[in-house]
Design a protein around this motif. Sequence first.
Motif, PDB file in Angstrom:
ATOM      1  N   ASP A 141     -12.039   9.900   0.981  1.00 57.40           N
ATOM      2  CA  ASP A 141     -12.183   8.806   0.033  1.00 57.40           C
ATOM      3  C   ASP A 141     -13.459   9.083  -0.748  1.00 57.40           C
ATOM      4  O   ASP A 141     -14.513   9.340  -0.146  1.00 57.40           O
ATOM      5  CB  ASP A 141     -12.280   7.461   0.749  1.00 57.40           C
ATOM      6  N   LEU A 142     -13.359   9.052  -2.052  1.00 60.26           N
ATOM      7  CA  LEU A 142     -14.460   9.442  -2.925  1.00 60.26           C
ATOM      8  C   LEU A 142     -14.886   8.299  -3.828  1.00 60.26           C
ATOM      9  O   LEU A 142     -14.083   7.439  -4.181  1.00 60.26           O
ATOM     10  CB  LEU A 142     -14.031  10.621  -3.807  1.00 60.26           C
ATOM     11  N   ARG A 143     -16.140   8.329  -4.231  1.00 60.93           N
ATOM     12  CA  ARG A 143     -16.664   7.402  -5.237  1.00 60.93           C
ATOM     13  C   ARG A 143     -17.184   8.263  -6.380  1.00 60.93           C
ATOM     14  O   ARG A 143     -18.092   9.060  -6.208  1.00 60.93           O
ATOM     15  CB  ARG A 143     -17.788   6.550  -4.652  1.00 60.93           C
ATOM     16  N   LEU A 144     -16.560   8.112  -7.539  1.00 62.37           N
ATOM     17  CA  LEU A 144     -16.926   8.884  -8.720  1.00 62.37           C
ATOM     18  C   LEU A 144     -18.055   8.195  -9.459  1.00 62.37           C
ATOM     19  O   LEU A 144     -18.104   6.958  -9.503  1.00 62.37           O
ATOM     20  CB  LEU A 144     -15.724   9.038  -9.647  1.00 62.37           C
ATOM     21  N   PRO A 145     -18.950   8.966 -10.048  1.00 61.40           N
ATOM     22  CA  PRO A 145     -20.017   8.337 -10.821  1.00 61.40           C
ATOM     23  C   PRO A 145     -19.446   7.711 -12.098  1.00 61.40           C
ATOM     24  O   PRO A 145     -18.381   8.119 -12.583  1.00 61.40           O
ATOM     25  CB  PRO A 145     -20.946   9.499 -11.149  1.00 61.40           C
ATOM     26  N   THR A 146     -20.146   6.726 -12.610  1.00 59.04           N
ATOM     27  CA  THR A 146     -19.737   6.099 -13.857  1.00 59.04           C
ATOM     28  C   THR A 146     -19.606   7.173 -14.933  1.00 59.04           C
ATOM     29  O   THR A 146     -20.466   8.037 -15.066  1.00 59.04           O
ATOM     30  CB  THR A 146     -20.780   5.039 -14.278  1.00 59.04           C
ATOM     31  N   GLY A 147     -18.499   7.147 -15.644  1.00 58.45           N
ATOM     32  CA  GLY A 147     -18.269   8.114 -16.719  1.00 58.45           C
ATOM     33  C   GLY A 147     -17.370   9.268 -16.331  1.00 58.45           C
ATOM     34  O   GLY A 147     -16.868   9.977 -17.197  1.00 58.45           O
ATOM     35  N   LEU A 148     -17.152   9.508 -15.046  1.00 62.48           N
ATOM     36  CA  LEU A 148     -16.250  10.576 -14.606  1.00 62.48           C
ATOM     37  C   LEU A 148     -14.921   9.944 -14.224  1.00 62.48           C
ATOM     38  O   LEU A 148     -14.871   9.037 -13.392  1.00 62.48           O
ATOM     39  CB  LEU A 148     -16.828  11.326 -13.399  1.00 62.48           C
ATOM     40  N   THR A 149     -13.851  10.424 -14.829  1.00 66.13           N
ATOM     41  CA  THR A 149     -12.527   9.880 -14.520  1.00 66.13           C
ATOM     42  C   THR A 149     -11.881  10.711 -13.408  1.00 66.13           C
ATOM     43  O   THR A 149     -12.209  11.901 -13.241  1.00 66.13           O
ATOM     44  CB  THR A 149     -11.604   9.905 -15.751  1.00 66.13           C
ATOM     45  N   PRO A 150     -10.968  10.116 -12.679  1.00 70.49           N
ATOM     46  CA  PRO A 150     -10.230  10.900 -11.686  1.00 70.49           C
ATOM     47  C   PRO A 150      -9.522  12.110 -12.305  1.00 70.49           C
ATOM     48  O   PRO A 150      -9.458  13.169 -11.683  1.00 70.49           O
ATOM     49  CB  PRO A 150      -9.233   9.888 -11.109  1.00 70.49           C
ATOM     50  N   GLN A 152     -10.533  13.953 -14.836  1.00 66.44           N
ATOM     51  CA  GLN A 152     -11.530  15.008 -15.059  1.00 66.44           C
ATOM     52  C   GLN A 152     -11.869  15.721 -13.746  1.00 66.44           C
ATOM     53  O   GLN A 152     -11.967  16.948 -13.705  1.00 66.44           O
ATOM     54  CB  GLN A 152     -12.805  14.424 -15.672  1.00 66.44           C
ATOM     55  N   LEU A 153     -12.047  14.943 -12.686  1.00 67.80           N
ATOM     56  CA  LEU A 153     -12.350  15.550 -11.393  1.00 67.80           C
ATOM     57  C   LEU A 153     -11.167  16.375 -10.906  1.00 67.80           C
ATOM     58  O   LEU A 153     -11.340  17.476 -10.384  1.00 67.80           O
ATOM     59  CB  LEU A 153     -12.725  14.487 -10.364  1.00 67.80           C
ATOM     60  N   SER A 154      -9.952  15.874 -11.093  1.00 73.49           N
ATOM     61  CA  SER A 154      -8.762  16.608 -10.677  1.00 73.49           C
ATOM     62  C   SER A 154      -8.683  17.962 -11.370  1.00 73.49           C
ATOM     63  O   SER A 154      -8.376  18.976 -10.742  1.00 73.49           O
ATOM     64  CB  SER A 154      -7.508  15.789 -10.973  1.00 73.49           C
ATOM     65  N   ASP A 155      -8.990  17.999 -12.667  1.00 76.85           N
ATOM     66  CA  ASP A 155      -8.987  19.267 -13.406  1.00 76.85           C
ATOM     67  C   ASP A 155      -9.974  20.259 -12.800  1.00 76.85           C
ATOM     68  O   ASP A 155      -9.667  21.442 -12.632  1.00 76.85           O
ATOM     69  CB  ASP A 155      -9.318  19.036 -14.881  1.00 76.85           C
ATOM     70  N   ALA A 156     -11.171  19.784 -12.458  1.00 76.61           N
ATOM     71  CA  ALA A 156     -12.183  20.663 -11.876  1.00 76.61           C
ATOM     72  C   ALA A 156     -11.739  21.174 -10.504  1.00 76.61           C
ATOM     73  O   ALA A 156     -11.934  22.352 -10.171  1.00 76.61           O
ATOM     74  CB  ALA A 156     -13.514  19.929 -11.763  1.00 76.61           C
ATOM     75  N   LEU A 157     -11.130  20.301  -9.715  1.00 77.97           N
ATOM     76  CA  LEU A 157     -10.658  20.710  -8.393  1.00 77.97           C
ATOM     77  C   LEU A 157      -9.494  21.690  -8.488  1.00 77.97           C
ATOM     78  O   LEU A 157      -9.411  22.642  -7.702  1.00 77.97           O
ATOM     79  CB  LEU A 157     -10.246  19.483  -7.579  1.00 77.97           C
TER      80      LEU A 157
END
Length: 172
Positions: A141-150, A152-157
């Motif tokens: 379970d993750l908490r993303l910083p303000t301004g980062l969308t899931p 965007q994180l999915s693309d990086a992963l």
Amino acid sequence: MQDHLVFTVIAEDRSGLVEKIADVIAGAGGNWIESSMARLGGEFAGIVRISVPAENASQLTAALEALGTDGIDITLRSGHGSDNEAPGASAHLDLVSQDHPGILRDITHILSEHKVSIEHLETSVEAGSMQGGLLFKASADLRLPTGLTPAQLSDALQATAADLMADISLAE
């Protein structure tokens, strides 16, 4: 007024461990708020958050530390943190990969680069399917910083998933 304590516990696994800790906490008028505990490799390990009347905090701290004579190692921290939920979106990550060294390091590197906080993490290595190899599995379970969308994180992963030969899914 209540004091809050967070502590870790580790001991050789045996019946009655949690009861012994809970008895010490209740004996000082403390309240067990939340915990996460597991048996790992023959050891019992966990993290616990409690509240206790401020006037009983020293007594409770001494009683918890005294459990060391029974082979129960306690490491205390004050729990000054807030119960308020951190800002930013939450997401859930699931990962499955053929087991090999460095998987968690590589994934957590991406999370760290993006300032993502891990709120809960479980990992295991299990027997694979017909090939007989081992599978590494992680759920977080993750908490993303303000301004980062899931997204965007999915693309990086996903960019790392190919290198790891891993199946990674991220859900909001």
